[in-house]
Motif scaffolding. Structure first.
Motif, PDB file in Angstrom:
ATOM      1  N   VAL A 106     -20.028 -14.158  28.434  1.00  0.00           N
ATOM      2  CA  VAL A 106     -19.416 -14.707  27.183  1.00  0.00           C
ATOM      3  C   VAL A 106     -18.441 -14.154  26.531  1.00  0.00           C
ATOM      4  O   VAL A 106     -17.259 -14.385  26.154  1.00  0.00           O
ATOM      5  CB  VAL A 106     -20.369 -15.275  26.157  1.00  0.00           C
ATOM      6  N   PHE A 107     -18.711 -12.702  26.351  1.00  0.00           N
ATOM      7  CA  PHE A 107     -18.181 -11.812  25.536  1.00  0.00           C
ATOM      8  C   PHE A 107     -17.172 -10.791  26.261  1.00  0.00           C
ATOM      9  O   PHE A 107     -17.821  -9.887  26.959  1.00  0.00           O
ATOM     10  CB  PHE A 107     -18.819 -11.040  24.230  1.00  0.00           C
ATOM     11  N   THR A 108     -15.970 -11.001  26.612  1.00  0.00           N
ATOM     12  CA  THR A 108     -15.548 -10.333  27.851  1.00  0.00           C
ATOM     13  C   THR A 108     -14.739  -9.169  27.429  1.00  0.00           C
ATOM     14  O   THR A 108     -13.981  -8.241  27.908  1.00  0.00           O
ATOM     15  CB  THR A 108     -14.147 -11.335  28.467  1.00  0.00           C
ATOM     16  N   ALA A 109     -14.703  -8.773  26.038  1.00  0.00           N
ATOM     17  CA  ALA A 109     -14.216  -7.589  25.279  1.00  0.00           C
ATOM     18  C   ALA A 109     -14.637  -7.356  23.816  1.00  0.00           C
ATOM     19  O   ALA A 109     -15.310  -8.260  23.103  1.00  0.00           O
ATOM     20  CB  ALA A 109     -12.506  -7.755  25.314  1.00  0.00           C
ATOM     21  N   VAL A 110     -14.810  -6.154  23.473  1.00  0.00           N
ATOM     22  CA  VAL A 110     -15.399  -6.081  22.231  1.00  0.00           C
ATOM     23  C   VAL A 110     -14.868  -4.596  21.309  1.00  0.00           C
ATOM     24  O   VAL A 110     -14.498  -3.574  22.034  1.00  0.00           O
ATOM     25  CB  VAL A 110     -17.061  -5.507  22.580  1.00  0.00           C
ATOM     26  N   GLY A 111     -14.468  -5.181  20.048  1.00  0.00           N
ATOM     27  CA  GLY A 111     -13.904  -4.124  19.150  1.00  0.00           C
ATOM     28  C   GLY A 111     -14.930  -3.886  18.384  1.00  0.00           C
ATOM     29  O   GLY A 111     -15.635  -4.654  17.745  1.00  0.00           O
ATOM     30  N   LEU A 112     -15.119  -2.503  17.768  1.00  0.00           N
ATOM     31  CA  LEU A 112     -16.132  -1.903  17.144  1.00  0.00           C
ATOM     32  C   LEU A 112     -15.274  -1.229  15.919  1.00  0.00           C
ATOM     33  O   LEU A 112     -14.704  -0.244  16.171  1.00  0.00           O
ATOM     34  CB  LEU A 112     -16.773  -1.098  17.781  1.00  0.00           C
ATOM     35  N   LEU A 113     -15.714  -1.591  14.757  1.00  0.00           N
ATOM     36  CA  LEU A 113     -15.101  -0.939  13.432  1.00  0.00           C
ATOM     37  C   LEU A 113     -16.436  -0.145  12.610  1.00  0.00           C
ATOM     38  O   LEU A 113     -17.123  -0.887  12.296  1.00  0.00           O
ATOM     39  CB  LEU A 113     -14.346  -2.086  12.765  1.00  0.00           C
ATOM     40  N   SER A 114     -15.952   1.012  12.502  1.00  0.00           N
ATOM     41  CA  SER A 114     -16.788   2.023  11.584  1.00  0.00           C
ATOM     42  C   SER A 114     -18.058   2.454  12.292  1.00  0.00           C
ATOM     43  O   SER A 114     -18.360   3.571  11.861  1.00  0.00           O
ATOM     44  CB  SER A 114     -17.073   1.141  10.195  1.00  0.00           C
ATOM     45  N   VAL A 115     -18.895   1.262  12.784  1.00  0.00           N
ATOM     46  CA  VAL A 115     -19.900   1.898  13.287  1.00  0.00           C
ATOM     47  C   VAL A 115     -20.061   1.817  14.868  1.00  0.00           C
ATOM     48  O   VAL A 115     -19.820   1.042  15.582  1.00  0.00           O
ATOM     49  CB  VAL A 115     -21.166   0.873  12.921  1.00  0.00           C
ATOM     50  N   PRO A 116     -20.111   3.380  15.416  1.00  0.00           N
ATOM     51  CA  PRO A 116     -19.843   3.102  16.697  1.00  0.00           C
ATOM     52  C   PRO A 116     -21.172   2.732  17.329  1.00  0.00           C
ATOM     53  O   PRO A 116     -22.038   2.461  16.953  1.00  0.00           O
ATOM     54  CB  PRO A 116     -19.911   5.034  17.043  1.00  0.00           C
ATOM     55  N   TYR A 117     -20.873   2.474  18.744  1.00  0.00           N
ATOM     56  CA  TYR A 117     -21.852   2.177  19.760  1.00  0.00           C
ATOM     57  C   TYR A 117     -22.831   3.239  20.063  1.00  0.00           C
ATOM     58  O   TYR A 117     -22.270   4.104  20.681  1.00  0.00           O
ATOM     59  CB  TYR A 117     -21.259   1.403  20.866  1.00  0.00           C
ATOM     60  N   ALA A 118     -24.098   2.956  19.762  1.00  0.00           N
ATOM     61  CA  ALA A 118     -25.137   3.806  20.413  1.00  0.00           C
ATOM     62  C   ALA A 118     -26.161   2.805  20.889  1.00  0.00           C
ATOM     63  O   ALA A 118     -26.578   2.248  20.460  1.00  0.00           O
ATOM     64  CB  ALA A 118     -25.608   4.711  19.329  1.00  0.00           C
ATOM     65  N   PRO A 119     -26.278   3.467  22.249  1.00  0.00           N
ATOM     66  CA  PRO A 119     -27.570   2.499  22.879  1.00  0.00           C
ATOM     67  C   PRO A 119     -28.867   2.516  22.530  1.00  0.00           C
ATOM     68  O   PRO A 119     -29.065   3.688  21.714  1.00  0.00           O
ATOM     69  CB  PRO A 119     -27.296   2.993  24.571  1.00  0.00           C
ATOM     70  N   ARG A 120     -29.576   1.511  22.688  1.00  0.00           N
ATOM     71  CA  ARG A 120     -31.145   1.485  22.436  1.00  0.00           C
ATOM     72  C   ARG A 120     -31.795   2.603  22.695  1.00  0.00           C
ATOM     73  O   ARG A 120     -31.424   3.004  23.965  1.00  0.00           O
ATOM     74  CB  ARG A 120     -31.528   0.204  22.726  1.00  0.00           C
TER      75      ARG A 120
END
Length: 327
Positions: free
Chosen positions: A119-133
Motif C-alpha cells: 500500500v505504502f510505496t514511499a515513506v517520508g520521515l520528519l524529526s524522528v529517524p527510523y530505528a528498527p524494532r
C-alpha cells in the motif's frame, strides 16, 4: 494558486472513523502528524503539494481532533494506526500512497511502510529517524535513561491520568510552553534543565522556562486551533500512543531489525533532541533505509520542522516526490 480548496471529510475505517483534510488531485500523499498536534500541522504543505500535482491528505490520528477516540489503551497500538492508514487509502479509492509523518507520525509512517509495502510505496520521515524494532523492552530502556531524582518524559506519560491532570486544566498555556520549549527560536538555553525529563513528583511544565513569547511559526490564532481541539477531546487519546510502547515492541517482534526498502526521505532539525539523540539511527540508514533518496538536517531548526521551516520542507518534499512520480 491551486483551484482545489482544502476539503474536510470523515471516512469510515475498520477501527472507526478518521477525519481528514484533502487538497489537490494526483498521486496520493498521506500526511500523519505527531504529539500533541493535528491535521493542522500540515497547513503549509497541503496547498503546495496540491499545486505540485499531488492529492495531499492530512489526517487527525485516532485519539485526536474529529477522529475516533476509543476508550481502551490498547486501541492505540501501532498496528491499529497502520490499519487506520490502510483504511484511509482504501476509503479514498486509491490502491497506493506515499506516506509522510512527523514525530509519532514518523514512527506510524515508518511502520505503515514496513508492514504494508503493498500500500505504502514511499515513506517520508520528519524529526524522528527510523530505528528498527529491537533492543530491550522500551519502558525498561526509558527507566534507565532517567536519573534517581528525575524520569524520562515517556516514562512520565505512562501512568493513565498523571499527564492529563497536568495539562488539561490549562491546555492552551501548556501547549504554548511545550511548542515553545522545542522550537529553535524560543527553546530554553542549553544550561536549562531538559524538557525531556521530569522531576519525580513534579510536572513537565516545571521545565518550560519563561513563557514570554510564542515561537515565530506559531501565531495566536494557530495556538487557538490546537488548543480548541484538545479542550474538546482531552489529552488521553494523544497520550495513549506512549502507553503502547511495550505492546508495540511485542506486536512487532516478527519485524525485529527489519529494514524499510521503499524510496524514503528524512528531514530533521539540528536543534531537535528527537533528531540529535538518534544520531546512531541516522548513521545506520544505509542498512535500515536502503531506499533512502535524500536525508537533510536543517540548521537552526527545532522539532516542528514542517512549521518552523515550511518553505524548505515543501521544496524538499516536492523534489523527493517528483523523483519517483514522473508527471
Amino acid at each position: 494558486m491551486s483551484h482545489h480548496a482544502p476539503h474536510h471529510r470523515l471516512v469510515d475505517v475498520p477501527g472507526g472513523r478518521i477525519h481528514l483534510v484533502e487538497q489537490g488531485t494526483g498521486p496520493l500523499v498521506l500526511l500523519v502528524h505527531g504529539f500533541p498536534e493535528s491535521w493542522y500541522s500540515w497547513r503549509h504543505q497541503l496547498p503546495v503539494l496540491a499545486e505540485a500535482g499531488f492529492r495531499a491528505v492530512a489526517i487527525d490520528v485516532r485519539g485526536y481532533g474529529r477522529s475516533s477516540k476509543p476508550r481502551e489503551v490498547d486501541a492505540y497500538r501501532m498496528l491499529a494506526h497502520v490499519a487506520d492508514n490502510v483504511g484511509v487509502v482504501r476509503a479514498l479509492g486509491a490502491e497506493t500512497a506515499t506516506i509522510v509523518g512527523h514525530d509519532w507520525g514518523s514512527a506510524i509512517a515508518a511502520n505503515s511502510a514496513l508492514l504494508r509495502p503493498d500500500v505504502f510505496t514511499a515513506v517520508g520521515l520528519l524529526s524522528v529517524p527510523y530505528a528498527p524494532r529491537g533492543g530491550p523492552r522500551p519502558t525498561d530502556a526509558f527507566a534507565m535513561i532517567g536519573g534517581g531524582d528525575e524520569e524520562f518524559y515517556v516514562s512520565y506519560f505512562q501512568e493513565e491520568g498523571t499527564a492529563e491532570a497536568e495539562i488539561e486544566p490549562d491546555v492552551r498555556g501548556w501547549l504554548a510552553g511545550f511548542y515553545a520549549g522545542l522550537s529553535a527560536d524560543t527553546m530554553p538555553s542549553p544550561d536549562h534543565p531538559s524538557l525531556h525529563f521530569v522531576a519525580r513528583g513534579g510536572r513537565m511544565s516545571d521545565r518550560f522556562g519563561p513563557a514570554s513569547r510564542l515561537p515565530s511559526w506559531l501565531a495566536e490564532a494557530d495556538l487557538d486551533v490546537y488548543a480548541g481541539e484538545f479542550e474538546r477531546t482531552g489529552m488521553t487519546g494523544a497520550l495513549n500512543r506512549y502507553r503502547n510502547v511495550d505492546r508495540d515492541w511485542e506486536d512487532l517482534a516478527p519485524w525485529d531489525g527489519a529494514p524499510i526498502t521503499q524510496p524514503s526521505l528524512f528531514i530533521g532539525g539540528d536543534q531537535d533532541a528527537s533528531t540529535t539523540w538518534l544520531a546512531d539511527a541516522i548513521k545506520a540508514y544505509p542498512r535500515t533505509l536502503p531506499g533512502l533518496v535524500s536525508s537533510h538536517i536543517l540548521e537552526g531548526c527545532g522539532h516542528w520542522v514542517q512549521q518552523e521551516r515550511a518553505f524548505e520542507v515543501n521544496r524538499l518534499l516536492v523534489e523527493w516526490l517528483r523523483a519517483f512520480h514522473v508527471a
